[in-house]
Write an enzyme that holds these catalytic residues in place. Sequence first.
Site, PDB file in Angstrom:
ATOM      1  N   ASP A  37     -10.445  -4.495   7.509  1.00  0.00           N
ATOM      2  CA  ASP A  37      -9.157  -4.200   6.895  1.00  0.00           C
ATOM      3  C   ASP A  37      -8.099  -4.044   7.982  1.00  0.00           C
ATOM      4  O   ASP A  37      -8.366  -4.241   9.167  1.00  0.00           O
ATOM      5  CB  ASP A  37      -9.237  -2.885   6.099  1.00  0.00           C
ATOM      6  CG  ASP A  37     -10.172  -2.984   4.903  1.00  0.00           C
ATOM      7  OD1 ASP A  37     -10.544  -4.114   4.548  1.00  0.00           O
ATOM      8  OD2 ASP A  37     -10.536  -1.934   4.344  1.00  0.00           O
ATOM      9  N   LYS A  59      -6.688  -5.261   3.591  1.00  0.00           N
ATOM     10  CA  LYS A  59      -6.509  -4.219   2.573  1.00  0.00           C
ATOM     11  C   LYS A  59      -5.454  -3.233   3.037  1.00  0.00           C
ATOM     12  O   LYS A  59      -5.646  -2.443   3.932  1.00  0.00           O
ATOM     13  CB  LYS A  59      -7.811  -3.475   2.318  1.00  0.00           C
ATOM     14  CG  LYS A  59      -8.944  -4.343   1.814  1.00  0.00           C
ATOM     15  CD  LYS A  59      -8.823  -4.660   0.349  1.00  0.00           C
ATOM     16  CE  LYS A  59      -9.143  -3.443  -0.497  1.00  0.00           C
ATOM     17  NZ  LYS A  59      -9.012  -3.703  -1.921  1.00  0.00           N
ATOM     18  N   MET A 174      -2.585   9.028   1.067  1.00  0.00           N
ATOM     19  CA  MET A 174      -1.775   7.855   0.690  1.00  0.00           C
ATOM     20  C   MET A 174      -0.756   8.198  -0.403  1.00  0.00           C
ATOM     21  O   MET A 174      -0.509   7.411  -1.294  1.00  0.00           O
ATOM     22  CB  MET A 174      -2.682   6.712   0.213  1.00  0.00           C
ATOM     23  CG  MET A 174      -3.749   6.326   1.210  1.00  0.00           C
ATOM     24  SD  MET A 174      -5.057   5.264   0.532  1.00  0.00           S
ATOM     25  CE  MET A 174      -5.957   6.430  -0.514  1.00  0.00           C
TER      26      MET A 174
END
Length: 505
Positions: A37, A59, A174
């Site tokens: 990622d 990602k 996040m």
Amino acid sequence: MKRNGVVYLVGAGPGDPGLITQKGLNRLGSCDALVYDSLASDYFLDEVPDHCRKIYVGKRAGAHSMKQEEINRLLVELAEEGLNVVRLKGGDPFVFGRGGEEILALSEAGIPFEVVPGVTSAVAALSMAGIPVTHRAVSRSFHVMTGHTLSDNGTLPPDFDSFAKLSGTLVFLMGLSNLSLIVNGLIKNGKPEDTPAAVIENGTLPEQRTVRGTLADIENRAEQAEIKSPAIIVAGDVAALDFSSTLSLPLKGCRIGITGTESFAGRLRRELLKYGGMTDNVLTLSTQSHRSGEAMKEAYKSLKSYSWLVFTSANAVREFFTGLFEGGYDLRLLGTIRFAAIGKGTADELLKTGFHADYIPDCYQVKDLAEGLKSLLTKEDRLLIPRSAGGSPELNRVLDEAGVFYDDIVLYDVALKKSEQESMEKVLAPLHYLTFASASGVDAFFQGAREKVLPSLASLKVVCIGDITAKALCRYGREADLIAPVYSISGLTEVICQDWCREKE
């Protein structure tokens, strides 16, 4: 029937490459394919074997370059080719990493797999910010929730009220874009407005920043500080504590880009890490051996005719002795030869073969090596100098003027090793320093992209290992900001440490 390979789901840790596990590094070192990622450091890409296929699946929240179903299928296909695959994921594979979905796909296809846990930012970023997730008499538990999926419809998920009512430390990963929703949701569900809160940006990295406050003002404080993603939100009494490390290493907070061969980069990285710096491999050079060429074959046959072997790099030492043994010779052939090494690193490499250097100049530069040798030689001496194709002509000039008899033979060459890194501009953006250890490295760096990368060097300091490397840099229109007075890894480290400490004063 062909056997399937194995898929290793490896957690890369929270960002600082030093926080990956030893087992994770071991898996990287023996894989045939790497599926990765967006990572905080490209360091891991240089830990895989040369033959390894590197596949970026990108990602990143809001910008997935490959759908999860496609990644699942890719892992199965690679393993069915008989490859050992490392699926490298930031943090831990199971902490909002969708590792479970990948395992279900592997299990359905009958592919063997192994999970290598990683350090999650939910704990590590808080620790680096001095916030303990639990603390006696303050917090007996911690709870983690993903933040970037909170508001598909601009609302909090239905179980948020239960989460908000939990005691202990609440951590949102996040979730910066939903900070207002999270704060208001916590207050609405009973958390007092004076509950301590914090937002941590770029956790565990040199550019980590922490903003502290309460639920009442943390949103304004984060906005005023211009906190950006990736960031972690913390709510709970422990957010008022500050157990930040009191150990002040000289390169704390410093990010350094490294160019050079894998061997050199590894040694410089370890030295810089000792002083608290964080490193990124910006450009990796590979050595292309000429030890089996006709010139070196003749040199090996005629070794007894030489009185001195002169090594100008550790690479030359390794290449020379590898060729010696490959040619069917052994150390008995070197019994009467004396050795000169350009510096301590080269001398240390020589010592691994069982030989001490007879001469090392006080200053580790080619000119000093030549001048010092000149005073030790007689007319009967004959020198063999096996070195890189890009070796400095300064050595030849001094020896020619002194009338010294020598054979200067190309033992190896260095070339740019292909990499799947992001664009050079993005790689350079977070750096404070960029190091060059050879003129060859400078040439490779600017190869075909001078106009693109030159502006990117304006925002950082360029450090060269010596004058010759600095002169090579000047040819491309950029002067070195720092030149290591000592031609060695310790010299590079020392000059960076001194400058960084001055910057912080």
